[in-house]
Scaffold this motif. Structure first.
Motif, PDB file in Angstrom:
ATOM      1  N   ARG A  15     -11.420  -3.781 -11.131  1.00 36.45           N
ATOM      2  CA  ARG A  15     -12.547  -4.526 -10.581  1.00 36.45           C
ATOM      3  C   ARG A  15     -12.489  -5.945 -11.093  1.00 36.45           C
ATOM      4  NH1 ARG A  15     -17.235  -4.640 -14.084  1.00 36.45           N
ATOM      5  NH2 ARG A  15     -16.742  -3.592 -16.030  1.00 36.45           N
ATOM      6  N   ILE A  16     -13.119  -6.828 -10.354  1.00 37.40           N
ATOM      7  CA  ILE A  16     -13.201  -8.231 -10.723  1.00 37.40           C
ATOM      8  C   ILE A  16     -14.595  -8.449 -11.294  1.00 37.40           C
ATOM      9  CG2 ILE A  16     -13.015 -10.624  -9.915  1.00 37.40           C
ATOM     10  CD1 ILE A  16     -10.446  -8.983  -9.456  1.00 37.40           C
ATOM     11  N   VAL A  17     -14.691  -9.032 -12.480  1.00 37.85           N
ATOM     12  CA  VAL A  17     -15.990  -9.332 -13.074  1.00 37.85           C
ATOM     13  C   VAL A  17     -16.392 -10.763 -12.728  1.00 37.85           C
ATOM     14  CG1 VAL A  17     -15.814  -7.589 -14.894  1.00 37.85           C
ATOM     15  CG2 VAL A  17     -14.943  -9.894 -15.308  1.00 37.85           C
ATOM     16  N   ASP A  21     -12.221 -12.448 -14.241  1.00 36.82           N
ATOM     17  CA  ASP A  21     -11.263 -11.587 -14.938  1.00 36.82           C
ATOM     18  C   ASP A  21     -11.110 -10.258 -14.200  1.00 36.82           C
ATOM     19  OD1 ASP A  21     -11.013 -13.527 -16.864  1.00 36.82           O
ATOM     20  OD2 ASP A  21     -12.031 -12.410 -18.447  1.00 36.82           O
ATOM     21  N   VAL A  22      -9.968  -9.631 -14.401  1.00 33.33           N
ATOM     22  CA  VAL A  22      -9.689  -8.325 -13.795  1.00 33.33           C
ATOM     23  C   VAL A  22      -9.759  -7.272 -14.888  1.00 33.33           C
ATOM     24  CG1 VAL A  22      -7.986  -6.940 -12.549  1.00 33.33           C
ATOM     25  CG2 VAL A  22      -8.149  -9.399 -12.099  1.00 33.33           C
ATOM     26  N   HIS A  23     -10.559  -6.232 -14.667  1.00 32.34           N
ATOM     27  CA  HIS A  23     -10.649  -5.110 -15.598  1.00 32.34           C
ATOM     28  C   HIS A  23      -9.997  -3.896 -14.949  1.00 32.34           C
ATOM     29  CE1 HIS A  23     -14.216  -6.693 -18.204  1.00 32.34           C
ATOM     30  NE2 HIS A  23     -13.277  -7.597 -18.026  1.00 32.34           N
ATOM     31  N   VAL A  24      -8.979  -3.382 -15.619  1.00 35.12           N
ATOM     32  CA  VAL A  24      -8.250  -2.220 -15.123  1.00 35.12           C
ATOM     33  C   VAL A  24      -8.566  -1.040 -16.026  1.00 35.12           C
ATOM     34  CG1 VAL A  24      -5.968  -1.238 -14.657  1.00 35.12           C
ATOM     35  CG2 VAL A  24      -6.388  -3.675 -14.238  1.00 35.12           C
ATOM     36  N   SER A  25      -8.945   0.082 -15.428  1.00 34.78           N
ATOM     37  CA  SER A  25      -9.171   1.325 -16.165  1.00 34.78           C
ATOM     38  C   SER A  25      -8.022   2.268 -15.839  1.00 34.78           C
ATOM     39  CB  SER A  25     -10.490   1.984 -15.756  1.00 34.78           C
ATOM     40  OG  SER A  25     -11.570   1.161 -16.131  1.00 34.78           O
ATOM     41  N   ALA A  26      -7.410   2.805 -16.899  1.00 35.62           N
ATOM     42  CA  ALA A  26      -6.269   3.702 -16.717  1.00 35.62           C
ATOM     43  C   ALA A  26      -6.501   4.988 -17.491  1.00 35.62           C
ATOM     44  CB  ALA A  26      -4.991   3.025 -17.217  1.00 35.62           C
ATOM     45  N   HIS A  42      -1.276  -4.496  -6.429  1.00 37.57           N
ATOM     46  CA  HIS A  42      -2.589  -4.964  -5.973  1.00 37.57           C
ATOM     47  C   HIS A  42      -2.800  -6.455  -6.238  1.00 37.57           C
ATOM     48  CE1 HIS A  42      -3.116  -0.606  -6.092  1.00 37.57           C
ATOM     49  NE2 HIS A  42      -3.999  -0.804  -5.125  1.00 37.57           N
ATOM     50  N   ARG A  43      -1.735  -7.178  -6.462  1.00 40.88           N
ATOM     51  CA  ARG A  43      -1.813  -8.612  -6.785  1.00 40.88           C
ATOM     52  C   ARG A  43      -2.520  -9.391  -5.671  1.00 40.88           C
ATOM     53  NH1 ARG A  43      -1.314 -10.830 -11.547  1.00 40.88           N
ATOM     54  NH2 ARG A  43       0.430  -9.477 -11.997  1.00 40.88           N
ATOM     55  N   ASN A  47      -6.032 -11.506  -6.092  1.00 47.17           N
ATOM     56  CA  ASN A  47      -6.157 -12.937  -5.809  1.00 47.17           C
ATOM     57  C   ASN A  47      -7.267 -13.216  -4.810  1.00 47.17           C
ATOM     58  OD1 ASN A  47      -4.094 -13.559  -7.603  1.00 47.17           O
ATOM     59  ND2 ASN A  47      -2.513 -13.489  -6.014  1.00 47.17           N
ATOM     60  N   GLU A  48      -7.354 -12.386  -3.772  1.00 48.17           N
ATOM     61  CA  GLU A  48      -8.403 -12.559  -2.766  1.00 48.17           C
ATOM     62  C   GLU A  48      -9.782 -12.275  -3.366  1.00 48.17           C
ATOM     63  OE1 GLU A  48      -9.919 -13.782   0.703  1.00 48.17           O
ATOM     64  OE2 GLU A  48      -7.789 -13.863   0.167  1.00 48.17           O
ATOM     65  N   ALA A  49      -9.892 -11.211  -4.150  1.00 48.10           N
ATOM     66  CA  ALA A  49     -11.178 -10.867  -4.779  1.00 48.10           C
ATOM     67  C   ALA A  49     -11.604 -11.938  -5.769  1.00 48.10           C
ATOM     68  CB  ALA A  49     -11.071  -9.503  -5.464  1.00 48.10           C
ATOM     69  N   ARG A  50     -10.667 -12.473  -6.526  1.00 50.30           N
ATOM     70  CA  ARG A  50     -10.983 -13.566  -7.466  1.00 50.30           C
ATOM     71  C   ARG A  50     -11.494 -14.783  -6.713  1.00 50.30           C
ATOM     72  NH1 ARG A  50      -5.945 -13.403 -11.739  1.00 50.30           N
ATOM     73  NH2 ARG A  50      -7.138 -12.494 -13.461  1.00 50.30           N
ATOM     74  N   LYS A  51     -10.845 -15.088  -5.605  1.00 49.12           N
ATOM     75  CA  LYS A  51     -11.252 -16.242  -4.792  1.00 49.12           C
ATOM     76  C   LYS A  51     -12.680 -16.047  -4.284  1.00 49.12           C
ATOM     77  CE  LYS A  51      -9.956 -18.219  -0.438  1.00 49.12           C
ATOM     78  NZ  LYS A  51      -9.067 -18.069   0.691  1.00 49.12           N
ATOM     79  N   LYS A  52     -12.979 -14.854  -3.763  1.00 50.09           N
ATOM     80  CA  LYS A  52     -14.327 -14.568  -3.258  1.00 50.09           C
ATOM     81  C   LYS A  52     -15.360 -14.633  -4.383  1.00 50.09           C
ATOM     82  CE  LYS A  52     -13.096 -11.759   0.726  1.00 50.09           C
ATOM     83  NZ  LYS A  52     -13.009 -10.410   1.276  1.00 50.09           N
TER      84      LYS A  52
END
Length: 181
Positions: A15-17, A21-26, A42-43, A47-52
């Motif tokens: 998810r994008i906060v 920043d991108v938070h990845v849960s594994a 998912h790059r 990038n698109e989610a960060r832009k939005k």
């Protein structure tokens, strides 16, 4: 920045906060190689989610910056306008609903338009409601007063809103739209 957290989960997720920043849960035990592969796959989405997210944050800043509150004089003027707008609404709807808040106060909050503390029966209204149409402000006032009758957002609360401010759904959508302009 990408933050990876291993936890008890059955799948990878990201998810994008708010800050981008991108938070990845594994899942615990998954190899770092697999996690990095997932991130790479998912790059484009990232990038698109960060832009939005960045655009949304900028829109919010533009909206809230319409109300200058930097100086004491600006804050005092906003408070004067708030009281003149909100207090007659509180008085009118309080009588109609048979409730009375212990105090109504104002803060420049950007996370909520209004807030009700049911324990001490206080209501806080954001200074930024001054940027909304009057009927949307009235919706916020009625919403917080309804919490004095019903603390949660359950069916009874919605029935109270339907009774005391029938256009509440429309007003809620309109207030959300102001942040998207």
């Amino acid at each position: 920045m990408i933050q990876i957290t291993y936890r008890r989960t059955s799948r990878l997720s990201m998810r994008i906060v708010k800050n981008g920043d991108v938070h990845v849960s594994a899942p615990i035990g998954m190899s770092r190689e697999k996690v990095m592969e997932f991130i790479e796959e998912h790059r484009d989405w990232m990038n698109e989610a960060r832009k939005k997210t960045c655009e949304r944050q900028n829109q919010r800043a533009v909206f809230y910056n319409q109300l200058p509150l930097a100086t004491r004089a600006q804050a005092d003027e906003a408070l004067r306008r708030l009281k003149a707008l909100v207090e007659p609404m509180v008085e009118r709807h309080s009588k109609e609903m048979g409730v009375k808040p212990s105090i109504v106060y104002y803060k420049p909050t950007i996370s909520r338009w209004g807030q009700c503390n049911v324990r001490d029966r206080s209501i806080c209204i954001s200074a930024y409601v001054l940027l909304l149409p009057e009927w949307c402000v009235e919706h916020i006032v009625v919403h917080e007063l309804c919490h004095l009758l019903e603390p949660s957002h359950n069916a009874r609360f919605h029935a109270l809103m339907d009774k005391y401010f029938p256009r509440w759904r429309e007003a809620r959508k309109a207030t959300a739209q102001f942040l998207k302009q």
